[in-house]
Write a protein that holds these residues in place. Sequence first.
Motif, PDB file in Angstrom:
ATOM      1  N   PHE A 285     -18.253 -17.505   0.244  1.00 24.67           N
ATOM      2  CA  PHE A 285     -17.974 -15.967   0.521  1.00 24.67           C
ATOM      3  C   PHE A 285     -19.366 -16.108   1.347  1.00 24.67           C
ATOM      4  O   PHE A 285     -18.781 -14.953   2.452  1.00 24.67           O
ATOM      5  N   ARG A 286     -20.522 -16.291   0.882  1.00 19.19           N
ATOM      6  CA  ARG A 286     -21.436 -15.771   1.303  1.00 19.19           C
ATOM      7  C   ARG A 286     -22.121 -16.708   3.033  1.00 19.19           C
ATOM      8  O   ARG A 286     -22.114 -15.626   3.900  1.00 19.19           O
ATOM      9  N   GLU A 287     -21.490 -17.547   3.352  1.00 18.30           N
ATOM     10  CA  GLU A 287     -21.313 -17.773   4.419  1.00 18.30           C
ATOM     11  C   GLU A 287     -20.498 -16.914   5.459  1.00 18.30           C
ATOM     12  O   GLU A 287     -20.317 -16.445   6.916  1.00 18.30           O
ATOM     13  N   ASP A 288     -19.429 -16.301   4.953  1.00 16.69           N
ATOM     14  CA  ASP A 288     -18.568 -15.643   5.981  1.00 16.69           C
ATOM     15  C   ASP A 288     -18.427 -14.120   5.954  1.00 16.69           C
ATOM     16  O   ASP A 288     -18.671 -14.046   6.772  1.00 16.69           O
ATOM     17  N   ILE A 289     -19.465 -13.886   5.119  1.00 16.29           N
ATOM     18  CA  ILE A 289     -20.157 -12.309   4.643  1.00 16.29           C
ATOM     19  C   ILE A 289     -21.089 -12.432   6.055  1.00 16.29           C
ATOM     20  O   ILE A 289     -21.066 -11.328   6.954  1.00 16.29           O
ATOM     21  N   ALA A 290     -22.358 -13.424   6.013  1.00 14.45           N
ATOM     22  CA  ALA A 290     -22.813 -13.494   6.844  1.00 14.45           C
ATOM     23  C   ALA A 290     -22.181 -13.945   8.367  1.00 14.45           C
ATOM     24  O   ALA A 290     -22.839 -13.054   9.351  1.00 14.45           O
ATOM     25  N   ALA A 291     -21.234 -14.362   8.926  1.00 14.26           N
ATOM     26  CA  ALA A 291     -20.589 -15.119  10.166  1.00 14.26           C
ATOM     27  C   ALA A 291     -20.298 -13.415  10.778  1.00 14.26           C
ATOM     28  O   ALA A 291     -20.026 -13.188  11.877  1.00 14.26           O
ATOM     29  N   LEU A 292     -19.584 -12.086   9.262  1.00 16.26           N
ATOM     30  CA  LEU A 292     -18.367 -11.389  10.157  1.00 16.26           C
ATOM     31  C   LEU A 292     -20.281 -10.176  10.810  1.00 16.26           C
ATOM     32  O   LEU A 292     -19.448  -9.413  10.519  1.00 16.26           O
ATOM     33  N   GLY A 293     -21.485 -10.073   9.982  1.00 16.11           N
ATOM     34  CA  GLY A 293     -22.379 -10.152   9.530  1.00 16.11           C
ATOM     35  C   GLY A 293     -22.036  -8.056   8.962  1.00 16.11           C
ATOM     36  O   GLY A 293     -22.400  -7.278   8.906  1.00 16.11           O
ATOM     37  N   LEU A 294     -21.803  -9.253   7.655  1.00 21.94           N
ATOM     38  CA  LEU A 294     -21.360  -7.523   7.056  1.00 21.94           C
ATOM     39  C   LEU A 294     -22.202  -8.142   5.648  1.00 21.94           C
ATOM     40  O   LEU A 294     -21.579  -7.288   3.951  1.00 21.94           O
ATOM     41  N   SER A 295     -23.726  -8.552   5.830  1.00 28.54           N
ATOM     42  CA  SER A 295     -24.567  -8.452   4.670  1.00 28.54           C
ATOM     43  C   SER A 295     -24.729  -7.927   3.891  1.00 28.54           C
ATOM     44  O   SER A 295     -25.427  -7.810   2.805  1.00 28.54           O
ATOM     45  N   ASP A 296     -24.796  -6.441   4.134  1.00 25.63           N
ATOM     46  CA  ASP A 296     -25.790  -5.722   3.918  1.00 25.63           C
ATOM     47  C   ASP A 296     -24.187  -4.321   3.583  1.00 25.63           C
ATOM     48  O   ASP A 296     -25.100  -3.384   2.901  1.00 25.63           O
ATOM     49  N   LYS A 297     -23.317  -5.200   3.752  1.00 28.74           N
ATOM     50  CA  LYS A 297     -22.279  -4.127   3.134  1.00 28.74           C
ATOM     51  C   LYS A 297     -21.658  -4.979   1.847  1.00 28.74           C
ATOM     52  O   LYS A 297     -20.754  -4.247   1.119  1.00 28.74           O
ATOM     53  N   VAL A 298     -21.490  -6.035   2.181  1.00 29.22           N
ATOM     54  CA  VAL A 298     -20.596  -6.823   0.916  1.00 29.22           C
ATOM     55  C   VAL A 298     -21.092  -8.161   0.337  1.00 29.22           C
ATOM     56  O   VAL A 298     -22.252  -8.626   0.554  1.00 29.22           O
TER      57      VAL A 298
END
Length: 273
Positions: free
Chosen positions: A170-183
């Motif tokens: 999850f952390r890897e994919d969230i970062a790749a999608l640029g969603l680290s400040d939202k998810v």
Amino acid sequence: MKRFPLRLLSLRRLCTSSTVETGFRRSEFGRERLVGTVQPYDRHVFLHYGSPATWPSDVEAEEGLPRSLSLAIKARKGEMKKKTRLTVHGGADDAASTSRGDILIFPDMVRYRNLSNLHVDDFVEEVLVKETKWQSSSMQTLSGSFIFVCSHGTRDQRCGFCGPVLVSKFREDIAALGLSDKVFVSPCSHIGGHKYAGNVIIFDSSFNGESTGHWYGYVSPDDVPVLLEHHVTGGKIVENLWRGQVGLSREEQKRAQEHRLQSASEIASTNHR
């Protein structure tokens, strides 16, 4: 041909056997119907405390803050309007800069900072029983999506194996999608249904216009991008993994899925005419 020492080969066989028995390749994985397997409740309280590596099997009974809060909630549950569940979460790299003693409440989407043993009774009285703001700490409204993955290895080996793998994915994919400040994703303690591991709960500040929580089971690393694309960013339930929803009875969970599937079938039929 490369030769491995017998001791190393034995260790490799042991690891492979353990993976087959407790991981995503275990024989029971994906075998049972998931919908309606969430015990009905209305409110989920998450206490940040320690990390999966330090949690005992019954972490909510551990001496200190988890035990104090658990006992206080049980003592006052008859006075609460909402059926409340307590879960511990934590880790070094945790959701939304949460720290030890912080409380997250869903689907209310609020956070209180730095709960201590001295203030547990006041917190339960003011926030969970009277449903007012806690005067000892400022309330922060949360936004975005919060993902909790059962990683309680001392409680069940299946969760202990699957949980950390899913958290990392999850952390890897969230970062790749640029969603680290939202998810935000965090490992959590036992939530029920070990046999459905990997178990995931997703709380959203706005899922189709409402704040709610959805449970998923038999989640594998391959399902992580699907959940992020369809549920988190697309606002659509991933039906084959859906266990249920906060605030619904078991029968209501089943009827809700039947209604969604019927509606989807009718739309598909109309589109093919």
